[in-house]
Design a protein around this motif. Structure first.
Motif, PDB file in Angstrom:
ATOM      1  N   ILE A  54      -7.420  13.127  -5.047  1.00 52.20           N
ATOM      2  CA  ILE A  54      -6.836  13.880  -6.169  1.00 52.20           C
ATOM      3  C   ILE A  54      -7.883  14.825  -6.749  1.00 52.20           C
ATOM      4  N   GLU A  55      -9.112  14.288  -6.945  1.00 55.32           N
ATOM      5  CA  GLU A  55     -10.185  15.120  -7.514  1.00 55.32           C
ATOM      6  C   GLU A  55     -10.488  16.322  -6.626  1.00 55.32           C
ATOM      7  N   ALA A  56     -10.358  16.113  -5.300  1.00 61.51           N
ATOM      8  CA  ALA A  56     -10.637  17.211  -4.370  1.00 61.51           C
ATOM      9  C   ALA A  56      -9.411  18.111  -4.193  1.00 61.51           C
ATOM     10  N   GLY A  57      -8.314  17.754  -4.868  1.00 61.70           N
ATOM     11  CA  GLY A  57      -7.088  18.547  -4.749  1.00 61.70           C
ATOM     12  C   GLY A  57      -6.451  18.456  -3.379  1.00 61.70           C
ATOM     13  N   ARG A  58      -6.672  17.320  -2.681  1.00 66.28           N
ATOM     14  CA  ARG A  58      -6.187  17.208  -1.307  1.00 66.28           C
ATOM     15  C   ARG A  58      -5.291  15.981  -1.108  1.00 66.28           C
ATOM     16  N   PHE A  59      -4.680  15.471  -2.188  1.00 67.96           N
ATOM     17  CA  PHE A  59      -3.939  14.209  -2.081  1.00 67.96           C
ATOM     18  C   PHE A  59      -2.839  14.268  -1.016  1.00 67.96           C
ATOM     19  N   ALA A  60      -2.057  15.360  -1.070  1.00 67.52           N
ATOM     20  CA  ALA A  60      -0.924  15.460  -0.133  1.00 67.52           C
ATOM     21  C   ALA A  60      -1.397  15.544   1.315  1.00 67.52           C
ATOM     22  N   ASP A  61      -2.569  16.188   1.545  1.00 73.48           N
ATOM     23  CA  ASP A  61      -3.090  16.293   2.917  1.00 73.48           C
ATOM     24  C   ASP A  61      -3.637  14.964   3.404  1.00 73.48           C
ATOM     25  N   VAL A  62      -4.357  14.272   2.517  1.00 75.63           N
ATOM     26  CA  VAL A  62      -5.060  13.061   2.934  1.00 75.63           C
ATOM     27  C   VAL A  62      -4.088  11.934   3.263  1.00 75.63           C
ATOM     28  N   PHE A  63      -3.065  11.772   2.408  1.00 73.77           N
ATOM     29  CA  PHE A  63      -2.148  10.664   2.638  1.00 73.77           C
ATOM     30  C   PHE A  63      -0.863  11.151   3.284  1.00 73.77           C
ATOM     31  N   ARG A  64      -0.683  10.740   4.499  1.00 79.99           N
ATOM     32  CA  ARG A  64       0.556  11.107   5.160  1.00 79.99           C
ATOM     33  C   ARG A  64       1.096   9.835   5.808  1.00 79.99           C
ATOM     34  N   ALA A 116      -7.625   7.429  -3.024  1.00 81.20           N
ATOM     35  CA  ALA A 116      -6.594   8.237  -3.687  1.00 81.20           C
ATOM     36  C   ALA A 116      -7.223   9.055  -4.820  1.00 81.20           C
ATOM     37  N   ARG A 117      -8.094   8.398  -5.616  1.00 85.13           N
ATOM     38  CA  ARG A 117      -8.760   9.121  -6.727  1.00 85.13           C
ATOM     39  C   ARG A 117      -9.596  10.281  -6.194  1.00 85.13           C
ATOM     40  N   PRO A 135       0.823  -1.226   0.000  1.00 84.38           N
ATOM     41  CA  PRO A 135       0.000   0.000   0.000  1.00 84.38           C
ATOM     42  C   PRO A 135       0.854   1.272   0.000  1.00 84.38           C
ATOM     43  N   ALA A 136       1.914   1.285   0.783  1.00 79.37           N
ATOM     44  CA  ALA A 136       2.751   2.490   0.856  1.00 79.37           C
ATOM     45  C   ALA A 136       3.456   2.752  -0.480  1.00 79.37           C
ATOM     46  N   ASP A 137       3.819   1.669  -1.205  1.00 77.48           N
ATOM     47  CA  ASP A 137       4.449   1.834  -2.520  1.00 77.48           C
ATOM     48  C   ASP A 137       3.457   2.473  -3.495  1.00 77.48           C
ATOM     49  N   LEU A 138       2.203   1.990  -3.439  1.00 79.13           N
ATOM     50  CA  LEU A 138       1.179   2.498  -4.362  1.00 79.13           C
ATOM     51  C   LEU A 138       0.963   3.990  -4.137  1.00 79.13           C
ATOM     52  N   ILE A 139       0.754   4.372  -2.876  1.00 79.99           N
ATOM     53  CA  ILE A 139       0.456   5.771  -2.586  1.00 79.99           C
ATOM     54  C   ILE A 139       1.652   6.656  -2.952  1.00 79.99           C
ATOM     55  N   GLY A 140       2.851   6.192  -2.618  1.00 81.73           N
ATOM     56  CA  GLY A 140       4.065   6.949  -2.963  1.00 81.73           C
ATOM     57  C   GLY A 140       4.190   7.129  -4.464  1.00 81.73           C
ATOM     58  N   ALA A 141       3.828   6.084  -5.238  1.00 80.31           N
ATOM     59  CA  ALA A 141       3.938   6.162  -6.694  1.00 80.31           C
ATOM     60  C   ALA A 141       2.835   7.048  -7.278  1.00 80.31           C
ATOM     61  N   VAL A 142       1.618   6.963  -6.708  1.00 77.97           N
ATOM     62  CA  VAL A 142       0.522   7.838  -7.172  1.00 77.97           C
ATOM     63  C   VAL A 142       0.944   9.298  -6.982  1.00 77.97           C
ATOM     64  N   GLY A 143       1.536   9.581  -5.834  1.00 80.34           N
ATOM     65  CA  GLY A 143       2.009  10.931  -5.554  1.00 80.34           C
ATOM     66  C   GLY A 143       3.061  11.405  -6.555  1.00 80.34           C
ATOM     67  N   ARG A 144       3.691  10.455  -7.258  1.00 79.73           N
ATOM     68  CA  ARG A 144       4.712  10.810  -8.248  1.00 79.73           C
ATOM     69  C   ARG A 144       4.193  10.688  -9.674  1.00 79.73           C
ATOM     70  N   GLY A 145       2.870  10.496  -9.814  1.00 78.41           N
ATOM     71  CA  GLY A 145       2.289  10.578 -11.158  1.00 78.41           C
ATOM     72  C   GLY A 145       1.833   9.268 -11.776  1.00 78.41           C
TER      73      GLY A 145
END
Ligand SMILES: [Zn+2]
Length: 527
Positions: free
Chosen positions: A494-504, A490-491, A394-404
């Motif tokens: 992203i749509e809400a423009g809050r990805f960085a806030d939501v996933f920490r 995650a989707r 899970p952490a790999d997925l979120i880290g990769a989503v954060g990178r595009g």
């Protein structure tokens, strides 16, 4: 041969027979006592990697057992008797005063794993290759307490009873597959008159340093020893260990391989790979590429990446354009930033419906993987799917989503389900753990999947402990559900423009997780 020869001039592959066992005197003239003493001496704790010595002998040969016990004491190693015959006979011999074991030298077989290898000698049954005895089971990695590591040494101290040659040979082959070193009296030399000896082989390898090296002639244990010599002398060479029936072909046009199911041969070219995927009616067709291992020499990596790019071009030419179907190119280049960018640029030039990043998650670690993803994804078109292959936790997925990254594929949720591991927002859980035995709560409170809705942790614990297939099915169900939910969150973020806030990254161990289930994975959960 001048050392300045370029890689292009070097031979592509060296196929070679014969390697003499290390050590000058042939083993047939040394007594087994000396052999075991030498093995202990070679493996003194400070001198090499921690390694255990596994000796197989007749349990009734009390004199031999005494020698090994004495040597273990002399070299500061504990002794474990492994296998029922060995444990019973040594007990009787000790009671009758025939076997003298110094105090605190003996440990139980179940405690072997708690000691560093360098402190251990295991005395095992199975010297004649009996399938149910200790050593044959250790050799196929099927023993409850004793596992072989690559550094370990296995000493066959008993003579072969005529008729048992084949079964002993089979055990030795399996020991070699575990990567351990074999010491045996009367072990046949691969060296044959007229072929290269070990010293000649070393000289040849150090002079030509071939790209590939293929030892032939002999059974797996002999090939493995031969391969070890080659790897030691020429670390940049890729050593290919192939068994009878394996087919190896290196060429520009494609790959040829033997099926691991029935040994049948298959030829794959970029054109044939596209054709097969069309016959399967795949909506996403992947270009044929070569996934390089980690670590790898840069010149080999560069050459492989460029061949994959030529294959991508051929795949594109072979692909039949039609509505609703697309072809993805795959970026290669290992962990080399320059090669990754070159590969991405080449694919974008060719133009694909989507772009994959391959050749990661092959042992480079999360930090390097993120570094390369963070560099590669921005070099790919933003309006096309970007797909990270074979990832991950899970952490790999979120880290990769954060990178595009938009797309993944991974066996982890299903494989974890089969090995009693559940992924939850509170961290991973190991359902075999005793603490779940009486727990009436659901696997993950609030999860709407059938495993969480209808069953307790206690029941799932019971199913996994009992080896019931339903346990694997329910955990797989939940894990897939968890992964789907994670991606949906995650989707939405992203749509809400809050990805960085939501996933920490959760700084502390989340309550309720089993640390041993996956000690290294950082936990990700919605805030
Ligand atoms: Zn669930």
């Amino acid at each position: 041969m001048a050392p300045s020869r370029t890689a292009a001039q070097l031979p592509e592959a060296t196929i070679c027979r014969s390697a003499r066992r290390p050590g000058q005197p042939p083993a047939t003239t040394t007594s087994m006592t000396a052999t075991i003493a030498t093995t202990c001496e070679d493996m003194r704790p400070a001198s090499s990697a921690p390694a255990k010595i596994v000796v197989t002998a007749f349990s009734t040969s009390v004199y031999r057992l005494q020698i090994i016990v004495d040597l273990a004491e002399q070299f500061g190693r504990k002794v474990a008797f492994v296998g029922r015959g060995m444990q019973h006979t040594s007990q009787i011999a000790t009671d009758l005063g025939y076997l003298r074991i110094p105090p605190r030298l003996l440990i139980k077989d179940m405690d072997v794993r708690d000691y560093p290898g360098e402190d251990i000698v295991c005395l095992c049954t199975g010297s004649q290759g009996e399938p149910l005895a200790a050593l044959p089971r250790i050799a196929i990695d099927d023993h409850r307490h004793v596992k072989l590591a690559r550094e370990d040494v296995v000493v066959f101290s008993s003579r072969v009873i005529p008729g048992n040659e084949k079964s002993i040979g089979r055990v030795m082959n399996h020991v070699a597959r575990r990567g351990a070193t074999i010491v045996a009296d009367g072990q046949k030399h691969v060296h044959v008159s007229g072929h290269g000896s070990e010293e000649e082989l070393k000289l040849m390898l150090s002079l030509i340093r071939p790209r590939y090296f293929v030892p032939i002639h002999g059974e797996y244990r002999q090939l493995a020893r031969h391969a070890r010599v080659a790897a030691r002398v020429s670390p940049t060479t890729r050593v290919v260990l192939a068994e009878n029936g394996d087919l190896i072909r290196f060429d520009e046009d494609g790959v040829t391989f033997a099926s691991h199911l029935d040994g049948s041969r298959h030829r794959l070219t970029p054109e044939r790979a596209v054709e097969i995927q069309e016959l399967l009616d795949a909506t996403v067709t992947m270009a044929l590429d070569e996934c390089t291992p980690y670590p790898i020499e840069r010149s080999v990596l560069a050459e492989s990446m460029r061949r994959s790019m030529r294959w991508a071009e051929r795949s594109k030419a072979a692909f039949r354009e039609r509505a609703g179907y697309g072809l993805f190119g795959i970026v290669q280049g290992g962990v080399d930033p320059e090669l990754r960018l070159e590969s991405a640029a080449r694919l974008v030039d060719l133009g694909f419906e989507g772009y994959a990043i391959g050749g990661l998650a092959v042992g480079e670690g999360q930090r390097l993987m993120f570094e390369i993803v963070g560099l590669t994804a921005p070099a790919l078109p933003e309006d096309r799917p970007r797909y990270l292959m074979g990832v991950g936790k899970p952490a790999d997925l979120i880290g990769a989503v954060g990178r595009g990254i938009d797309l993944f594929d991974c066996v982890l949720p299903t494989r974890s389900g089969r090995t009693a591991q559940a992924w939850t927002a509170g961290g991973p859980l190991n359902l075999r753990n005793q603490r779940h035995a009486d727990d009436p709560s659901p696997l993950e409170p609030g999860c709407p999947c059938a495993a969480c809705r209808d069953h307790s942790r206690a029941y799932l614990h019971h199913l996994t402990r009992a080896g019931e297939i339903l346990g694997a099915m329910l955990l797989t169900w939940h894990n897939l559900h968890y992964y789907q939910r994670l991606m949906a969150e995650a989707r939405a973020a992203i749509e809400a423009g809050r990805f960085a806030d939501v996933f920490r990254r959760a700084a502390a161990e989340p309550a309720g997780s089993d640390a041993e289930a996956d000690g290294c994975a950082p936990r990700m959960r919605p805030a």
